[in-house]
Structures are given as structure tokens and as C-alpha cells.
Design a protein around this motif. Structure first.
Motif, mmCIF file in Angstrom:
data_model
loop_
_atom_site.group_PDB
_atom_site.id
_atom_site.type_symbol
_atom_site.label_atom_id
_atom_site.label_comp_id
_atom_site.label_asym_id
_atom_site.label_seq_id
_atom_site.Cartn_x
_atom_site.Cartn_y
_atom_site.Cartn_z
ATOM 1 N N PRO A 47 0.827 -1.208 0.000
ATOM 2 C CA PRO A 47 0.000 0.000 0.000
ATOM 3 C C PRO A 47 0.863 1.262 0.000
ATOM 4 C CG PRO A 47 0.121 -0.891 2.212
ATOM 5 C CD PRO A 47 0.857 -1.856 1.306
ATOM 6 N N PRO A 48 0.251 2.391 -0.357
ATOM 7 C CA PRO A 48 0.999 3.646 -0.268
ATOM 8 C C PRO A 48 1.301 3.984 1.197
ATOM 9 C CG PRO A 48 -1.283 4.034 -0.965
ATOM 10 C CD PRO A 48 -1.087 2.552 -0.875
ATOM 11 N N ALA A 49 2.291 4.821 1.402
ATOM 12 C CA ALA A 49 2.677 5.229 2.759
ATOM 13 C C ALA A 49 1.547 6.030 3.408
ATOM 14 C CB ALA A 49 3.946 6.075 2.698
ATOM 15 N N VAL A 50 1.435 5.885 4.715
ATOM 16 C CA VAL A 50 0.449 6.628 5.506
ATOM 17 C C VAL A 50 1.179 7.295 6.673
ATOM 18 C CG1 VAL A 50 -1.562 5.214 4.885
ATOM 19 C CG2 VAL A 50 -0.115 4.531 6.807
ATOM 20 N N PRO A 51 0.590 8.360 7.246
ATOM 21 C CA PRO A 51 1.277 9.067 8.333
ATOM 22 C C PRO A 51 1.179 8.401 9.707
ATOM 23 C CG PRO A 51 -0.740 10.216 7.745
ATOM 24 C CD PRO A 51 -0.581 9.074 6.770
ATOM 25 N N TRP A 52 0.632 7.206 9.784
ATOM 26 C CA TRP A 52 0.566 6.461 11.038
ATOM 27 C C TRP A 52 1.311 5.144 10.853
ATOM 28 C CZ3 TRP A 52 -3.820 8.275 8.488
ATOM 29 C CH2 TRP A 52 -4.410 7.373 7.599
ATOM 30 N N GLU A 53 1.578 4.467 11.950
ATOM 31 C CA GLU A 53 2.275 3.191 11.867
ATOM 32 C C GLU A 53 1.381 2.168 11.171
ATOM 33 O OE1 GLU A 53 4.483 -0.072 14.752
ATOM 34 O OE2 GLU A 53 3.630 1.740 15.654
ATOM 35 N N ALA A 54 1.955 1.442 10.233
ATOM 36 C CA ALA A 54 1.165 0.462 9.481
ATOM 37 C C ALA A 54 2.019 -0.757 9.173
ATOM 38 C CB ALA A 54 0.646 1.080 8.189
ATOM 39 N N ARG A 55 1.323 -1.850 8.990
ATOM 40 C CA ARG A 55 1.946 -3.121 8.611
ATOM 41 C C ARG A 55 1.159 -3.657 7.430
ATOM 42 N NH1 ARG A 55 3.097 -8.020 12.920
ATOM 43 N NH2 ARG A 55 3.975 -9.483 11.433
ATOM 44 N N TRP A 56 1.854 -4.237 6.459
ATOM 45 C CA TRP A 56 1.219 -4.778 5.263
ATOM 46 C C TRP A 56 1.379 -6.293 5.235
ATOM 47 C CZ3 TRP A 56 4.443 -6.105 0.672
ATOM 48 C CH2 TRP A 56 3.677 -6.641 -0.377
ATOM 49 N N LEU A 57 0.273 -6.976 4.938
ATOM 50 C CA LEU A 57 0.292 -8.420 4.715
ATOM 51 C C LEU A 57 -0.076 -8.698 3.268
ATOM 52 C CD1 LEU A 57 -1.587 -9.856 7.830
ATOM 53 C CD2 LEU A 57 0.848 -10.048 7.323
ATOM 54 N N LEU A 58 0.717 -9.521 2.614
ATOM 55 C CA LEU A 58 0.385 -9.957 1.259
ATOM 56 C C LEU A 58 -0.800 -10.907 1.370
ATOM 57 C CD1 LEU A 58 0.979 -10.033 -1.750
ATOM 58 C CD2 LEU A 58 2.594 -11.892 -1.302
#
Length: 156
Positions: A47-58
């Protein structure tokens, strides 16, 4: 300081323990108001970057997640953080993958795995968890066994 969701906000699911988690579809605009402190994005691409902490799962659309061990770890992290933070779970449409993840959070929160899909459909979205394979993933997701989701065969 505890900063969780407004329980009346769009897409917010109240788990039996009282924890609040927001589910949403990334194809729609970000809801006005509170933003997540932590987000878990379930997509077939980064996903595109966001201003909060995020984690990406395929996680391919209409399927169970690609890496069951990573999914179990990420969902446990989201559930733990939801006690004191605004946690968002999101995929493109906010129904299938998001509903599946929310149902797994319900299992972590004490809902029996065989009842978790119904719980999420009643309290989040009536069309959540779209496919048989997603329902089967939830049915085999167990809070007590950190590797339970990993042990499912590749054809789940």
C-alpha cells in the motif's frame, strides 16, 4: 493514555471484551475524524505510505492470506494494540479480507472460531468474509496455538 475509536464511528467493530477496531475499504476515502494509531493493510500489493504506523500483509483478493504465520503474528499484534490504540484493519473493499481478519480478532477475543464469522457479520458488515476459503481460515484460526493458522494446508 488510551486513545481508541469512537464506538459510533463508521466501520468500528466492538469485540466482546469491549476493544474497538475499525474495518474499512481502502477504495473509499478516509473517514472524517479520528485516524488510526496502527493499521494492518491486507492487499495483494504494497500500500501507499500513511502518516501512522502500518503493517502490510500480502493477501490476495478473495483468498486466505499468503503467509499464515505472518498473518497470525500480525493479527495478534493488532488485537493486543487495540486495547489502548486506534487499530484499523483494511483491504480494498473492506469486506472479504477485512472481515476475515476481524473474525480472527474476534477469535482472539474469545468468540469460538465456528461463531466468529457470524459475529462479524452481525456487528460489522453482513457480507463480511466472502469465500469458503476465508471462512475455513477463520474456523481453523485458534488463539491458543500461535502456529495454528500456519498449519493449514496450502489448498485452504
Amino acid at each position: 493514555m488510551i486513545t481508541t475509536w469512537d464506538p459510533t464511528a463508521l466501520g468500528v467493530l466492538r469485540l466482546p471484551s469491549g476493544r474497538l477496531v475499525r474495518g474499512r475499504g481502502l477504495s473509499r476515502p478516509l473517514p472524517v475524524g479520528q485516524v488510526p494509531g496502527f493499521a494492518l493493510y491486507l492487499l495483494g500489493h504494497e500500500p501507499p505510505a500513511v502518516p501512522w504506523e502500518a503493517r502490510w500483509l500480502l493477501w490476495p483478493d478473495f483468498r486466505p492470506p499468503s503467509d499464515r504465520a505472518a498473518t497470525g503474528s500480525a493479527l495478534r499484534e493488532a488485537w493486543t494494540r487495540s486495547e489502548a490504540e486506534r487499530v484499523e484493519i483494511a483491504c480494498t473493499g473492506g469486506q472479504g479480507r477485512t472481515g476475515t481478519a476481524l473474525a480472527c480478532l474476534a477469535v482472539l477475543d474469545g468468540v469460538p472460531s465456528r461463531q466468529a464469522v457470524a459475529y462479524v457479520r452481525e456487528h460489522y458488515a453482513s457480507r463480511a468474509v466472502e469465500t469458503f476459503r476465508q471462512r475455513r481460515f477463520v474456523a481453523h484460526f485458534h488463539k491458543c496455538d500461535a502456529g495454528a493458522a500456519k498449519t493449514l494446508s496450502a489448498d485452504v
